[in-house]
Design an enzyme around this catalytic site. Structure first.
Site, PDB file in Angstrom:
ATOM      1  N   ASP A  93       0.834  -1.201   0.000  1.00 45.71           N
ATOM      2  CA  ASP A  93       0.000   0.000   0.000  1.00 45.71           C
ATOM      3  C   ASP A  93       0.871   1.253   0.000  1.00 45.71           C
ATOM      4  O   ASP A  93       2.051   1.214   0.382  1.00 45.71           O
ATOM      5  CB  ASP A  93      -0.957   0.015   1.202  1.00 45.71           C
ATOM      6  CG  ASP A  93      -0.249  -0.023   2.545  1.00 45.71           C
ATOM      7  OD1 ASP A  93       0.689  -0.820   2.698  1.00 45.71           O
ATOM      8  OD2 ASP A  93      -0.620   0.760   3.443  1.00 45.71           O
ATOM      9  N   GLU A 128      -0.265  -1.327   5.491  1.00 46.03           N
ATOM     10  CA  GLU A 128       0.791  -1.089   6.484  1.00 46.03           C
ATOM     11  C   GLU A 128       0.764   0.346   6.968  1.00 46.03           C
ATOM     12  O   GLU A 128       0.982   0.633   8.143  1.00 46.03           O
ATOM     13  CB  GLU A 128       2.165  -1.393   5.863  1.00 46.03           C
ATOM     14  CG  GLU A 128       3.337  -1.266   6.827  1.00 46.03           C
ATOM     15  CD  GLU A 128       3.960   0.130   6.897  1.00 46.03           C
ATOM     16  OE1 GLU A 128       4.828   0.353   7.754  1.00 46.03           O
ATOM     17  OE2 GLU A 128       3.577   1.017   6.087  1.00 46.03           O
TER      18      GLU A 128
HETATM   19 ZN   LIG Z   1       6.666   2.187   4.189  1.00 46.79          ZN
END
Ligand SMILES: [Zn+2]
Length: 378
Positions: free
Chosen positions: A74, A136
């Site tokens: 992401d 994340e």
């Molecule tokens: Zn990162």
């Protein structure tokens, strides 16, 4: 300098606009397709909605510990940022490859996939593994499901390399982080009678005063680690929302705050200290605190075998340091007891910004490092 295989793959990865909280499945399927064509089986671990997936792949012998390369797929949003190049279409110019995620951290992901493909063509003594996660950037959300699966695997890796951008230096540690929401309650009433009611914003400011005093205490008397720019645990309020009109005593005020801790500190203990301080300072009402998200810090010893192993694969003079930003390495280390180190191409200073880029030379340096790593496993 002509872009190499990793740069070509990075261009493809940038074209998937995998902003956190949005689907990453097309990117994951693209990578799974590349690995599958080389005979590498992939395990996908999806979110409840089935829109996002972590990917785990391994090449080489199955029953011995190997090295796991870890990255998130992401990227942060681009809205409101003055980009001068298309964020989701790679631009190569003056030895740099521009695009959202080029540094943080699709550049490493591209290098890692290429390393997996190369490794699959060799006979390995120990496996090379790849762990790609989703979401994340919003608190290491996706990887936890992957760790649930890896936890029950018969063999765990002996080392995890998290390829967040460190300019290919070795980072051995980062702070842990706990994010909280504080809901401060009061009573609505006419502001002419203000002292008769509990003002939720006043409750919030009492809490903030206690937080700031706790921060000062940590700065002056807390544990210190000079490996960090800010050498002590930190407390910070990010947002505050409360009140409807000047002539109404507010009945609710919400704060979002975080505590970032050195390995020696625990966020809950610091939070308890803030509570005790607020109560001692005469705060009649304390906020309701909800933990929104937390991930552990990372602290791999500088003299550990893991650091020596990585140093041997990197050019002489490679620096060992700690980093300010959090990574999934803390979770791998805490939950799987796998030593984790952070090492990847690009500069964190350009991450999350417009015109994010990675130098092609950094991708080459990462390719060289991973080629030596594969060589050491063969
Ligand atoms: Zn990162």
């Amino acid at each position: 300098m002509t872009p190499g295989r990793s740069a070509e793959l990075l261009k493809a990865l940038i074209a998937f606009p995998t902003i956190s909280r949005t689907p990453n499945l097309t990117l994951i399927e693209h990578v799974a397709g590349l690995l599958g064509a080389a005979g590498i089986a992939c395990t996908l671990v999806r979110n409840d909605a089935g829109t996002c997936a972590n990917l785990f792949a391994s090449t080489g012998p199955a029953h011995v510990p190997g090295v796991m390369l870890s990255g998130h797929t992401d990227v942060v949003p681009v809205e409101g940022q003055p980009w001068t190049v298309p964020p989701f279409e790679a631009t190569v110019r003056d030895g740099r490859l521009y695009g959202r995620g080029s540094a943080d951290m699709k550049g490493f992901v591209a290098c890692a996939v290429v390393a997996m493909l190369d490794a699959s063509a060799r006979t390995l003594r120990k496996p090379l593994q790849l762990a790609l996660s989703y979401d994340e950037e919003i608190g290491c959300v996706g990887v936890r499901r992957l760790i649930d699966v890896l936890e029950s695997a018969p063999v765990r890796p002996e080392l995890c390399v998290v390829g967040e951008p460190t300019m290919m230096q070795i980072a051995t540690g980062h702070k842990g982080k706990a994010a909280y929401r504080a809901v401060c309650c009061g009573e609505e009433g006419h502001s002419a009678l203000a002292p008769k009611y509990t003002n939720a914003i006043h409750v919030a400011t009492d809490w903030i005063t206690a937080m700031r005093a706790a921060q000062q205490q940590l700065a002056e008397h807390g544990v210190q680690d000079d490996g960090y720019d800010v050498p002590y645990s930190t407390i910070h309020v990010g947002t505050i929302h409360g009140g409807r009109a000047l002539n109404i005593v507010p009945n609710e005020c919400t704060l979002d705050f975080e505590i970032r801790t050195l390995a020696a500190d625990r966020a809950e203990a610091i939070l308890d200290g803030i509570r005790a301080r607020a109560a001692a300072d005469g705060s009649a009402t304390l906020p309701e605190i909800e933990e929104v998200n937390a991930y552990p810090g990372l602290e791999t010893h500088v003299t550990s075998d893991a650091v020596r192993f990585l140093e041997a694969l990197l050019p002489p003079g490679t620096d060992t340091r700690k980093v300010a930003f959090g990574t999934e390495g803390g979770l791998f280390s805490a939950r799987l007891s796998v030593p984790a180190l952070v090492c990847g191409p690009g500069d964190i200073a350009v991450a999350h910004k417009p015109d994010e880029f990675v130098e092609l030379a950094q991708l080459d340096a990462c390719d060289e490092f991973l080629a030596r790593l594969v060589g050491s496993l063969a």
